[in-house]
Structure formats: C-alpha cells, structure tokens
Design an enzyme around this catalytic site. Structure first.
Site, PDB file in Angstrom:
ATOM      1  N   ASP A  13      -7.764  16.773  31.314  1.00  0.00           N
ATOM      2  CA  ASP A  13      -7.929  15.721  32.308  1.00  0.00           C
ATOM      3  C   ASP A  13      -8.553  14.528  31.551  1.00  0.00           C
ATOM      4  O   ASP A  13      -9.069  14.704  30.436  1.00  0.00           O
ATOM      5  CB  ASP A  13      -8.863  16.226  33.409  1.00  0.00           C
ATOM      6  CG  ASP A  13      -9.208  15.158  34.409  1.00  0.00           C
ATOM      7  OD1 ASP A  13      -8.307  14.398  34.808  1.00  0.00           O
ATOM      8  OD2 ASP A  13     -10.389  15.075  34.809  1.00  0.00           O
ATOM      9  N   LEU A  14      -8.489  13.352  32.130  1.00  0.00           N
ATOM     10  CA  LEU A  14      -9.042  12.174  31.443  1.00  0.00           C
ATOM     11  C   LEU A  14     -10.372  11.711  32.056  1.00  0.00           C
ATOM     12  O   LEU A  14     -11.430  11.802  31.424  1.00  0.00           O
ATOM     13  CB  LEU A  14      -8.020  11.032  31.495  1.00  0.00           C
ATOM     14  CG  LEU A  14      -8.485   9.683  30.967  1.00  0.00           C
ATOM     15  CD1 LEU A  14      -8.697   9.712  29.469  1.00  0.00           C
ATOM     16  CD2 LEU A  14      -7.467   8.594  31.310  1.00  0.00           C
ATOM     17  N   ASP A  15     -10.277  11.266  33.327  1.00  0.00           N
ATOM     18  CA  ASP A  15     -11.440  10.670  33.986  1.00  0.00           C
ATOM     19  C   ASP A  15     -12.533  11.720  34.199  1.00  0.00           C
ATOM     20  O   ASP A  15     -12.322  12.704  34.908  1.00  0.00           O
ATOM     21  CB  ASP A  15     -11.029  10.090  35.347  1.00  0.00           C
ATOM     22  CG  ASP A  15      -9.926   9.047  35.211  1.00  0.00           C
ATOM     23  OD1 ASP A  15     -10.149   8.045  34.530  1.00  0.00           O
ATOM     24  OD2 ASP A  15      -8.837   9.252  35.785  1.00  0.00           O
ATOM     25  N   THR A  21     -14.759   7.107  33.262  1.00  0.00           N
ATOM     26  CA  THR A  21     -14.038   6.256  34.205  1.00  0.00           C
ATOM     27  C   THR A  21     -14.189   6.792  35.625  1.00  0.00           C
ATOM     28  O   THR A  21     -13.972   6.053  36.584  1.00  0.00           O
ATOM     29  CB  THR A  21     -12.544   6.204  33.844  1.00  0.00           C
ATOM     30  OG1 THR A  21     -12.189   7.477  33.330  1.00  0.00           O
ATOM     31  CG2 THR A  21     -12.240   5.123  32.836  1.00  0.00           C
ATOM     32  N   LEU A  48     -13.191  13.131  46.034  1.00  0.00           N
ATOM     33  CA  LEU A  48     -12.124  12.223  45.580  1.00  0.00           C
ATOM     34  C   LEU A  48     -11.772  12.423  44.115  1.00  0.00           C
ATOM     35  O   LEU A  48     -10.709  11.985  43.668  1.00  0.00           O
ATOM     36  CB  LEU A  48     -12.573  10.766  45.770  1.00  0.00           C
ATOM     37  CG  LEU A  48     -12.730  10.269  47.208  1.00  0.00           C
ATOM     38  CD1 LEU A  48     -13.246   8.842  47.198  1.00  0.00           C
ATOM     39  CD2 LEU A  48     -11.399  10.339  47.951  1.00  0.00           C
ATOM     40  N   LYS A  49     -12.664  13.091  43.360  1.00  0.00           N
ATOM     41  CA  LYS A  49     -12.417  13.232  41.912  1.00  0.00           C
ATOM     42  C   LYS A  49     -11.127  14.013  41.660  1.00  0.00           C
ATOM     43  O   LYS A  49     -10.950  15.102  42.202  1.00  0.00           O
ATOM     44  CB  LYS A  49     -13.588  13.958  41.244  1.00  0.00           C
ATOM     45  CG  LYS A  49     -14.811  13.086  41.066  1.00  0.00           C
ATOM     46  CD  LYS A  49     -15.832  13.815  40.211  1.00  0.00           C
ATOM     47  CE  LYS A  49     -17.237  13.585  40.686  1.00  0.00           C
ATOM     48  NZ  LYS A  49     -18.148  14.634  40.241  1.00  0.00           N
ATOM     49  N   SER A 120      -3.576  13.802  33.518  1.00  0.00           N
ATOM     50  CA  SER A 120      -4.404  13.031  34.443  1.00  0.00           C
ATOM     51  C   SER A 120      -3.556  12.547  35.598  1.00  0.00           C
ATOM     52  O   SER A 120      -2.388  12.194  35.408  1.00  0.00           O
ATOM     53  CB  SER A 120      -4.987  11.818  33.712  1.00  0.00           C
ATOM     54  OG  SER A 120      -5.537  10.908  34.638  1.00  0.00           O
ATOM     55  N   ALA A 121      -4.158  12.491  36.783  1.00  0.00           N
ATOM     56  CA  ALA A 121      -3.445  11.950  37.948  1.00  0.00           C
ATOM     57  C   ALA A 121      -3.352  10.429  37.878  1.00  0.00           C
ATOM     58  O   ALA A 121      -2.660   9.808  38.687  1.00  0.00           O
ATOM     59  CB  ALA A 121      -4.183  12.360  39.220  1.00  0.00           C
ATOM     60  N   LYS A 151      -3.100  16.951  42.270  1.00  0.00           N
ATOM     61  CA  LYS A 151      -4.142  17.969  42.268  1.00  0.00           C
ATOM     62  C   LYS A 151      -4.738  18.019  43.687  1.00  0.00           C
ATOM     63  O   LYS A 151      -4.829  16.963  44.301  1.00  0.00           O
ATOM     64  CB  LYS A 151      -5.252  17.595  41.266  1.00  0.00           C
ATOM     65  CG  LYS A 151      -4.756  17.507  39.821  1.00  0.00           C
ATOM     66  CD  LYS A 151      -5.836  16.920  38.921  1.00  0.00           C
ATOM     67  CE  LYS A 151      -5.275  16.628  37.534  1.00  0.00           C
ATOM     68  NZ  LYS A 151      -6.223  15.990  36.617  1.00  0.00           N
ATOM     69  N   GLU A 175     -11.348  20.162  32.954  1.00  0.00           N
ATOM     70  CA  GLU A 175     -11.506  19.333  34.146  1.00  0.00           C
ATOM     71  C   GLU A 175     -12.968  19.094  34.503  1.00  0.00           C
ATOM     72  O   GLU A 175     -13.821  19.933  34.217  1.00  0.00           O
ATOM     73  CB  GLU A 175     -10.884  20.066  35.346  1.00  0.00           C
ATOM     74  CG  GLU A 175      -9.394  19.887  35.489  1.00  0.00           C
ATOM     75  CD  GLU A 175      -9.012  18.543  36.085  1.00  0.00           C
ATOM     76  OE1 GLU A 175      -9.900  17.831  36.588  1.00  0.00           O
ATOM     77  OE2 GLU A 175      -7.821  18.194  36.034  1.00  0.00           O
ATOM     78  N   ASP A 176     -13.244  17.998  35.195  1.00  0.00           N
ATOM     79  CA  ASP A 176     -14.597  17.751  35.713  1.00  0.00           C
ATOM     80  C   ASP A 176     -14.646  17.887  37.237  1.00  0.00           C
ATOM     81  O   ASP A 176     -15.700  17.708  37.826  1.00  0.00           O
ATOM     82  CB  ASP A 176     -15.060  16.333  35.350  1.00  0.00           C
ATOM     83  CG  ASP A 176     -14.235  15.282  36.067  1.00  0.00           C
ATOM     84  OD1 ASP A 176     -12.998  15.396  36.076  1.00  0.00           O
ATOM     85  OD2 ASP A 176     -14.830  14.362  36.656  1.00  0.00           O
TER      86      ASP A 176
HETATM   87  C1  G6P Z   1      -7.814  10.572  38.370  1.00  0.00           C
HETATM   88  C2  G6P Z   1      -9.181  10.257  38.929  1.00  0.00           C
HETATM   89  C3  G6P Z   1      -9.109   9.891  40.391  1.00  0.00           C
HETATM   90  C4  G6P Z   1      -8.048   8.801  40.615  1.00  0.00           C
HETATM   91  C5  G6P Z   1      -6.696   9.291  40.127  1.00  0.00           C
HETATM   92  C6  G6P Z   1      -5.617   8.245  40.270  1.00  0.00           C
HETATM   93  O1  G6P Z   1      -7.449  11.831  38.775  1.00  0.00           O
HETATM   94  O2  G6P Z   1     -10.041  11.362  38.766  1.00  0.00           O
HETATM   95  O3  G6P Z   1     -10.372   9.425  40.809  1.00  0.00           O
HETATM   96  O4  G6P Z   1      -7.956   8.455  41.971  1.00  0.00           O
HETATM   97  O5  G6P Z   1      -6.814   9.639  38.752  1.00  0.00           O
HETATM   98  O6  G6P Z   1      -5.926   7.169  39.417  1.00  0.00           O
HETATM   99  P1  G6P Z   1      -5.179   5.771  39.387  1.00  0.00           P
HETATM  100  O7  G6P Z   1      -5.753   5.125  38.156  1.00  0.00           O
HETATM  101  O8  G6P Z   1      -3.708   6.040  39.275  1.00  0.00           O
HETATM  102  O9  G6P Z   1      -5.525   5.071  40.647  1.00  0.00           O
HETATM  103 MG    MG Z   2     -11.410  14.101  36.257  1.00  0.00          MG
END
Ligand code: G6P
Ligand code: MG
Length: 226
Positions: A13-15, A21, A48-49, A120-121, A151, A175-176
């Site tokens: 995962d990224l964020d 972020t 929301l994560k 990452s989403a 997810k 993942e976080d």
């Molecule tokens: C990640 C983050 C979410 C975010 C999603 C979509 O999964 O953890 O907080 O809403 O990506 O990100 P975006 O940059 O496409 O809005």
């Molecule tokens: Mg994350």
C-alpha cells in the site's frame, strides 16, 4: 500462515505505509466534511483509510445522514474539490517524506530478488512515487481505475499477485488500514499491518513502526506464528 521461505513478492500500500500522505487525505476530507456540516470523528477518519475517493465521499455523507441530499454531479464536484486540496497539501513533498526504514527495506528486498508492486487505491500514486523518487522500485503498479471494487474487497491484491506472476500464498501485502488488511487476507496473502494494534487486529503480522519492518523481523514473526 505461509512459510517465509515460500514468499517471493511484496505488495505495498502507499498512503500510510511508504509515506504519511494518509495525514493529508485526512486533512482534505476533514475540510470538506466541515463544509458539508458533517461532524468529523476519529472513527470516521480511521474508517476512510484505504477507501477509494468516491467511496470515501459516500462514507462521509452517510456519517452525516446526507447520503440522499446531493446529485451525482454535486458529488463529483465535492470529490474534485477534495482532490485539489489534497494536491496542494502534497505539493511540497520530496524523498525526505519517505517513512524511516522504507528505503533500506526496499533496497534489501531488491538485493534479495523479491518481486515488488504497488497496490494503492489512489489515482495520485504515480505522482507521489515520482515525488518520492521511488519509481525505480515500483515499475509495477496496480491501476485502481481498472478495478471493479475498492478495498476492503480483495480485488486489488489479487491483481497485484497476478501482475507479479505469483500465487497469493507467495505474496506478503503491507497495509496501515483495516480495510487494506481485510483485502490482503481475502486475497489469501500474508498480511503485515503497520500501526495501531486494535485497528489492525486482523493482520497476520503487525509492526508498530516502519523501522521495525525488516526481512529478519518478518521471518521471525512468521516462525513464531506458524
Ligand atoms: C488511498 C488512501 C485513501 C484515498 C484513496 C484514493 O487508499 O488511503 O485515503 O481515499 O487512496 O485516493 P485518491 O488519491 O485517488 O483520491
Ligand atoms: Mg494506506
């Protein structure tokens, strides 16, 4: 749990895993929630994560009992506004914003010939990888716009393993967020959670900090839990 010696790939995962972020996503959604008159809570922020942009907006509207108050066009406008705010917040990010321990871990994975990809989403992840100078480690990125479900559905981690040409049981996902751990577990991969024990109780392995995530510690955790 899988055997460490069978692991051939790592799906990130990224964020909140590679960089914080997650904090900026939270700030940008918080601002929108305030504008819409929806009370911001820690439970909402945590929930929301990992959740896609439009699903996040729906969750916020639902939390304020406003899910039927807006047209699709208005919702698209809200999501675009959040993203504009988010892009401003990440504007000054550089490779100094990579979480501690991550560069050494990526180097170690590459040195041991593990396959690596990003799941990452976020549609912003290519920009962030550029800013963090990590494109070289992630030539393979799952494109979230090509997925049917976000997810906690396992689809993104199933796709990650396919792109690496590996079986799910040969992969570790990192993942976080609870939604992300659910996605990894649902894909039949080994899950590593980075962060809070209560939030990440479903993870196979958990580390409090990114600096604890090393191959040696992962191997030890897989032996203890086997
Ligand atoms: C990640 C983050 C979410 C975010 C999603 C979509 O999964 O953890 O907080 O809403 O990506 O990100 P975006 O940059 O496409 O809005
Ligand atoms: Mg994350």
């Amino acid at each position: 749990m899988a055997n460490f010696k069978d692991i051939k790939g790592f799906i990130f995962d990224l964020d909140g895993v590679i960089t914080l972020t997650s904090k900026y996503h939270g700030q940008a959604w918080h601002q929108l929630a305030d504008e819409l008159g929806v009370t911001w809570t820690k439970a909402l922020a945590d929930g929301l994560k990992g959740i896609s942009r439009m699903d996040s907006l729906e969750m916020i509207l639902k939390a304020g009992n406003k899910e039927n108050d807006y047209t699709e066009e208005e919702k698209i406008r809200f999501a675009a506004k959040k993203n504009d705010n988010y892009l401003t917040l990440i504007g000054k990010m550089t490779d100094e914003d990579i979480l501690p321990g991550i560069p050494a871990f990526l180097k170690d994975l590459a040195a041991h010939n593990y396959k690596i990809c990003l799941a990452s989403a976020s549609k912003n992840s290519p920009i962030i990888l550029e800013k963090l100078d990590l494109v070289k480690y992630f030539p393979i990125v799952v494109d979230p716009s090509k997925l049917k479900k976000g997810k906690p559905d396992p689809e993104i981690y199933v796709r990650g393993a396919e792109l690496l040409h590996l079986k799910p049981e040969e992969c570790i996902g990192i993942e976080d967020a609870a939604a992300g751990i659910q996605a990894i577990n649902g894909a039949g991969e080994t899950s590593i959670g980075i962060g809070d024990a209560t939030e990440l109780s479903a993870a196979d392995i958990r580390f409090a900090r990114t600096t604890d995530m090393t191959l040696v510690n992962i191997e030890a955790a897989m032996k203890i839990n086997a």
